[in-house]
Design a protein around this motif. Structure first.
Motif, PDB file in Angstrom:
ATOM      1  N   TRP A   1      51.020 -42.074  29.599  1.00  8.48           N
ATOM      2  CA  TRP A   1      51.809 -42.523  28.453  1.00  8.48           C
ATOM      3  C   TRP A   1      52.234 -43.960  28.692  1.00  8.48           C
ATOM      4  N   ARG A   2      51.888 -44.824  27.744  1.00 14.16           N
ATOM      5  CA  ARG A   2      52.079 -46.258  27.961  1.00 14.16           C
ATOM      6  C   ARG A   2      53.129 -46.821  27.003  1.00 14.16           C
TER       7      ARG A   2
ATOM      8  N   ASN B   1      57.035 -40.636  20.170  1.00 15.82           N
ATOM      9  CA  ASN B   1      56.705 -41.809  19.363  1.00 15.82           C
ATOM     10  C   ASN B   1      56.996 -43.132  20.068  1.00 15.82           C
TER      11      ASN B   1
ATOM     12  N   THR C   1      52.400 -45.053  23.607  1.00 14.63           N
ATOM     13  CA  THR C   1      51.003 -45.007  23.226  1.00 14.63           C
ATOM     14  C   THR C   1      50.337 -44.059  24.213  1.00 14.63           C
ATOM     15  N   ARG C   2      49.734 -43.002  23.689  1.00 11.68           N
ATOM     16  CA  ARG C   2      49.136 -42.027  24.600  1.00 11.68           C
ATOM     17  C   ARG C   2      47.751 -42.517  24.995  1.00 11.68           C
ATOM     18  N   HIS C   3      47.593 -42.777  26.294  1.00 14.93           N
ATOM     19  CA  HIS C   3      46.318 -43.305  26.787  1.00 14.93           C
ATOM     20  C   HIS C   3      45.325 -42.165  26.996  1.00 14.93           C
TER      21      HIS C   3
ATOM     22  N   ASN D   1      54.067 -50.438  25.620  1.00 16.09           N
ATOM     23  CA  ASN D   1      53.586 -51.821  25.586  1.00 16.09           C
ATOM     24  C   ASN D   1      54.751 -52.790  25.775  1.00 16.09           C
TER      25      ASN D   1
END
Lengths: 139, 476
Positions: free
Chosen positions: B14-15, B4, B7-9, B17
């Motif tokens: 896996w990003r 969690n 952000t899964r690109h 922000n």
């Protein structure tokens, strides 16, 4: 009187070294023993010869890293291992001695070289009359 | 790690922000299992790197990432000097220019197996390894400076290896911009007896058998054929690099506040590239790169000599030499503009794609060979840079299996003698002066190198060319 001693603590790639003592000097000397124990069993290293060590740093934590790195340097350049340490600290200055002997692979069975002491998990603190000095060393 | 947080690109990207003081996003390349099992410290460290001045595009972590010193091991970050960018001693690490080189031998595995015991003994005698070992070469002050300026080119001129080797080493075997005068007397003294030594810990020399080829065209060009034998050497700049790392870590930690740099972690010690401290470090660090290249070149010479006693017809040829702890100036396109950037790779391998101008002619069409070391009981991989790699993490890939368990825990779980016997039962001969050192390096203490390599392949960081497995392993 706080009991002096040392231990290793967890780091995924390397090893944490920690010393305790009634004084900051005693804790530093114990951390140096923990450093030795990363490489070999301190009990089999005979403290035959002293090597003088001096370092300066603006705070106690940096001084601990300097102290350990100075020992690593002496181990590397003299091909020695140390098992007894004395430390005196006055302000930014540390004057110490490391007692040991030349490495004998068959007897000391050294496991690994230490590349350097790091600032990871670096802490020098006092609680209830017991000093603690620790950091992770890179192997 | 908790998924969690990201952000899964896509399946392998896996990003994180930007938040707080982060100037850019952080990106981790891994499959779902690797990222779930990844140390929480990687998250903390990669986001800390993203706060450093002058960082470009993103802070990256490779699939083998784990807790490091300031930077995660497996970390990649680019800095622009003109935008106030920094150079970080922690971002390169203590073992400057630690790396891997692989030699092809042209020998069949059967030829090695027929003399495996004798060859293992000969290599263990020929390659100085472990605590207190010394090399056969002593350099005076002038020789030391020549080595620090010349790298593998110096070593070849001194009779270690051939001129043909040089084209198959990053930087043509000689890192330019090295300033031996920036290397302290302490660092030089620490190196005095250590030229041509392997070291200890995860460093090794392995005789390996090619088990599988994934990219026949690239494998053919690399000289890799199933059933044949290669030799891989993993080591770095020895005591000299360690001492430079130690000294500049302190110097930069003390200097950072003078330059107005707020360090989220003292281990991220850094200085502006365009500052006296930054320039001094770059000069010394490049000299240490040359030391590592010279060291691996000398070890190559010793390896060839040991092989020639058994196989006089064999001429082990250098496939390639990669360094995975460096900061190098490279040109990369960012937002449509070509920029000169200082690329830190801490436990990450350069992986230039096909056609890159810095590749030697022989590898112009395949992309850069990327050499990924496994453990003494498991496979290693040879990959190649891809065209996609440039758009991922400035043409970078993973560097090894990456540790999953501490040395302390490994020592509680395994005994060196037992491991040596077990591996011998599987046909792998381990030769090491330290039984405890073997236990600390137990294959089970590492991540699954195949999963790491697959993630790198799928993420487009590099593509698989071949898999090799050990027959003999010399450890420090």
């Amino acid at each position: 009187m706080a009991e002096a001693g040392w231990e290793h603590f967890h780091h995924v790639a390397d090893i944490g070294v920690r010393g305790y003592g009634a004084t900051v000097e005693e804790a530093f000397a114990q951390t140096a023993l923990a450093l030795t124990a990363v490489i070999a069993d301190p009990a089999v290293i005979v403290p035959r010869l002293p090597v003088a060590i001096e370092c300066t740093a603006p705070d106690q934590e940096l001084l601990l890293v300097d102290w350990l790195n100075a020992i690593i340097y002496e181990m590397a350049t003299r091909a020695m291992l140390f098992s007894r340490f004395t430390v005196r600290i006055a302000g930014e200055l540390l004057i110490g001695e490391a007692w040991g002997e030349r490495v004998e692979v068959a007897r000391h069975r050294p496991a690994v070289e230490v590349k350097g002491a790091t600032y990871t998990a670096l802490r020098v603190s006092e609680e209830g009359g017991r000093w603690l000095a620790q950091c992770v060393v890179d192997v | 790690m908790d998924l969690n947080l990201f952000t899964r690109h896509d399946a392998y990207t896996w990003r994180i922000n930007p938040r707080g003081r982060m100037r850019v996003p952080a990106v981790i390349f891994a499959d779902e299992r690797l990222i779930r099992e990844m140390d929480d410290k990687v998250y903390e460290q990669v986001t800390n790197v993203a706060t450093l001045p002058g960082i470009v595009k993103a802070a990256y972590a490779m699939p083998d990432a784990h807790w490091g010193y300031g930077f995660p091991i497996g970390g990649v970050a680019a800095f622009d000097a003109e935008a106030g960018g920094v150079v970080s001693a922690g971002g390169v690490g203590f073992d400057i220019s630690c790396g891997v080189r692989t030699l092809t031998t042209g020998l069949a595995a059967d030829e090695i197996l027929a003399r495996q015991q004798e060859l293992a003994l000969a290599l263990a005698r020929a390659i100085p390894a472990g605590v207190g070992s010394t090399g056969g070469l002593r350099l005076d002050a002038k020789g030391m400076d020549a080595m620090l300026a010349g790298g593998a080119r110096w070593a070849v001129a001194e009779g270690y290896g051939t001129r043909e080797d040089l084209a198959r080493i990053e930087e043509g075997g000689q890192m330019s911009g090295a300033v031996p005068e920036e290397v302290s007397d302490h660092a030089k003294k620490r190196q005095r007896d250590e030229m041509g030594t392997l070291g200890s810990g995860n460093h090794y020399l392995e005789v390996q058998q090619v088990m599988e080829v994934y990219d026949p065209a690239a494998a053919a060009l690399f000289g890799l054929r199933v059933g044949e034998v290669v030799v891989s050497i993993h080591c770095g700049s020895r005591g000299l690099g360690h001492q430079i790392g130690t000294e500049f870590m302190k110097r930069m930690a003390l200097a950072a506040s003078r330059y107005g740099i707020q360090l989220p972690d003292r281990e991220l010690a850094c200085a502006p590239i365009n500052s006296p401290d930054g320039q001094a470090y770059l000069g010394a660090m490049r000299a240490a790169i040359n030391c590592a290249l010279a060291n691996r070149q000398i070890l190559t010479h010793l390896t060839r000599a040991a092989f020639s006693d058994f196989f006089p017809q064999a001429e082990p040829a250098l496939l390639y030499d990669v360094s995975h702890n460096t900061c190098k100036v490279e040109e990369h396109e960012v937002d449509g503009r070509c920029r000169q950037l200082y690329i830190h790779r801490k436990g990450a391998t350069r992986a230039f794609g096909p056609g890159h101008g810095e590749l030697p002619e022989i590898y112009r069409d395949t992309g850069q060979p990327v050499l990924i070391g496994g453990t003494m009981g498991t496979e290693s991989y040879i990959l190649a840079g891809t065209a996609a790699s440039e758009g991922q993490a400035f043409s970078s890939a993973c560097h090894g299996a990456g540790r999953a368990m501490s040395r302390h825990a490994a020592l509680k779980k395994w005994r060196g003698r037992q491991l040596v016997d077990e591996l011998a039962g599987r046909g792998i001969l381990i030769r090491s002066p330290s039984s405890r050192g073997v236990a600390e390096e137990a294959p089970g203490a590492y991540k699954d190198v195949s999963a790491v390599v697959e993630a790198a392949h799928q993420a487009g960081l590099a593509r698989k060319v071949a898999r090799v497995e050990p027959l003999i392993c010399i450890k420090g």
